[in-house]
Design a protein around this motif. Structure first.
Motif: not given
Length: 463
Positions: A251, A253, A256-257, A278, A282, A297, A299, A302, A304
């Motif tokens: 992912y 950022k 992920a957001d 950030y 992660e 989370f 990156f 994926g 979490y």
């Protein structure tokens, strides 16, 4: 460590150094102008340049002491790491910003020493004085850290600090030579800086263009196998083979957001005032209004971890529930568990699904998902390490015998005080996978063993 944290530390100890210099300046003013000039009628002046550079050097020393001692408590065990370049190996195998920061900042920290020390006196412009003083200073820091348990004695720290001082010394002497003798005579003094910059650029360029990432399971140093007794319960295959390598759903950022915002919407949690921190691989997401919610989370793959901290509320307790109800709750959150996943109860209200390398065409599903269910009929804790990987291509891997030879040579991770292996009994071996630093799922041999009487899994890269 994030840039903001580094700048915060530097700002804190810069202010400390500035305060100390102000106090020192007041003492020098009183001592020189009142005591020496007025009372003793002294005539000697104070060279302004030496006073200026001396003040900078003292301020720098105070900042170094602050960073290396005052910034940490006596929480170390007073250990020693005399394995040269071990921090470089660790940074390479993990290839994280945090590990490279540790190496590079230790070099940069001593560059000012190499620049400022020769400016204190013309005698100190000789290499033996400047580099010798830097060596004495860094040895003192490491030794005091060892004795006081404010840190460990690390040989790489000595090397990096000294390298930084050499770079700084080369810069200032190069500039002095450039002014007095011209560019041709000064170039050689900048060689340490050029070599270090070229080396790091080469490392990062090579890593960027290599197809797969690095594995953190590669050892930093060899285990001592000189007296090891090794037994094996099974015959090891001596034929290499081809297996698939996979890619995790990495992912950005932004992606992920979006995932986290969507997740909170499904939980009916307002994310408009969400705080985000950030890191390289992660993101840490916080909702602090009302009942706090948190998601860590990853990156790279994926995965979490989610927590609804209302489980601390009064009268909220863990509650047992049927698997069907748990699955309904997870489906509402967009989480789908494969039908043949292994389901188990770990404790009251605590459950887990496990999928062991399930193949569906060009996909590999692997990992586990844990949840905690509470008496208000909600899932408040989710640890989702259940990942669907996409096949990249087939790769040739080493045989079990070749991997076993790595063990015989001590090329595996095992942490002990003296690195001595007395006995290894290998019960079985299987091919598994580990995520590398670029998000690829690489094949790894897992030797289920008893090492020095303790159960241990020895991991050997299969590629």
């Amino acid at each position: 460590m994030r840039i903001q944290e580094i700048m915060g530390i530097l700002r804190e100890y810069f202010l400390l150094a500035l305060l100390a210099l102000i106090v020192l300046g007041i003492i020098i003013f009183i001592g020189y102008f009142i005591v020496y000039r007025k009372l003793f009628k002294g005539k000697k002046g104070i060279p302004i340049n030496k006073l200026f550079f001396g003040g900078l050097f003292i301020g720098y020393i105070i900042m170094v002491i602050g960073v290396t001692f005052l910034n940490r408590g006596p929480s170390f065990q007073g250990g020693m790491n005399l394995s040269l370049f071990s921090t470089y190996k660790e940074a390479w195998h993990n290839f994280s910003i945090r590990h490279w920061q540790f190496v590079i900042l230790n070099i940069i920290m001593f560059v000012p020493f190499g620049i400022l020390f020769p400016l204190l006196h013309s005698r100190f412009q000789r290499a033996i004085w400047a580099i010798g003083a830097a060596l004495l200073f860094t040895i003192s820091i490491e030794s005091i850290q060892l004795v006081t348990a404010y840190g460990n004695f690390v040989l790489d720290d000595l090397f990096n600090n000294l390298l930084g001082a050499i770079i700084g010394y080369g810069i200032i002497i190069g500039l002095i030579t450039l002014k007095s003798k011209g560019i041709i005579h000064s170039v050689k003094y900048f060689t340490p800086l050029f070599l270090v910059v070229i080396s790091f650029v080469s490392i990062f360029t090579y890593y960027h263009f290599k197809e797969f990432g690095n594995l953190s399971i590669v050892p930093l140093y060899k285990a001592n196998m000189s007296e090891a007794k090794i037994t094996v319960d099974k015959d090891l295959n001596d034929n290499g083979t081809e297996v698939s390598i996979y890619k995790a759903p990495s992912y950005t950022k932004t992606a992920a957001d979006e995932f986290v915002v969507d997740f909170f919407e499904k939980k009916n949690v307002d994310s408009s005032n969400m705080d985000v921190i950030y890191y390289q691989h992660e993101g840490v997401y916080w909702i602090r209004e009302g009942s706090s919610h948190n998601i860590w989370f990853n990156f790279l793959d994926g995965s979490y971890s989610y927590s609804d901290f209302s489980y601390f509320d009064e009268d909220i307790e863990l509650k047992d529930v049927d698997e069907e109800i748990l699955l309904e709750n997870l489906i509402q959150l967009g989480i789908h568990i494969p039908q043949d996943a292994s389901f188990q109860k770990n404790d009251t209200g605590s459950y887990e699904w496990i999928v062991d390398k399930k193949l569906i065409e060009n996909q590999l599903i692997d990992g586990n998902l844990g949840v905690s269910y509470y008496n208000d009929d909600t899932v408040k804790v989710i640890d989702n390490q259940l990942i669907t990987y996409e096949k990249v291509r087939d790769v040739q891997i080493k045989s079990e015998q070749e991997a076993y030879k790595e063990i015989l040579e001590g090329n595996f991770q095992h942490y002990s005080e003296n690195k001595m292996i007395e006995s290894i009994h290998i019960h079985r071996v299987e091919l598994t996978y580990r995520l590398d630093s670029k998000g690829y799922y690489q094949p790894v041999y897992a030797f289920y063993s008893t090492v020095n009487g303790i159960e241990h899994i020895i991991l050997i890269p299969a590629m």
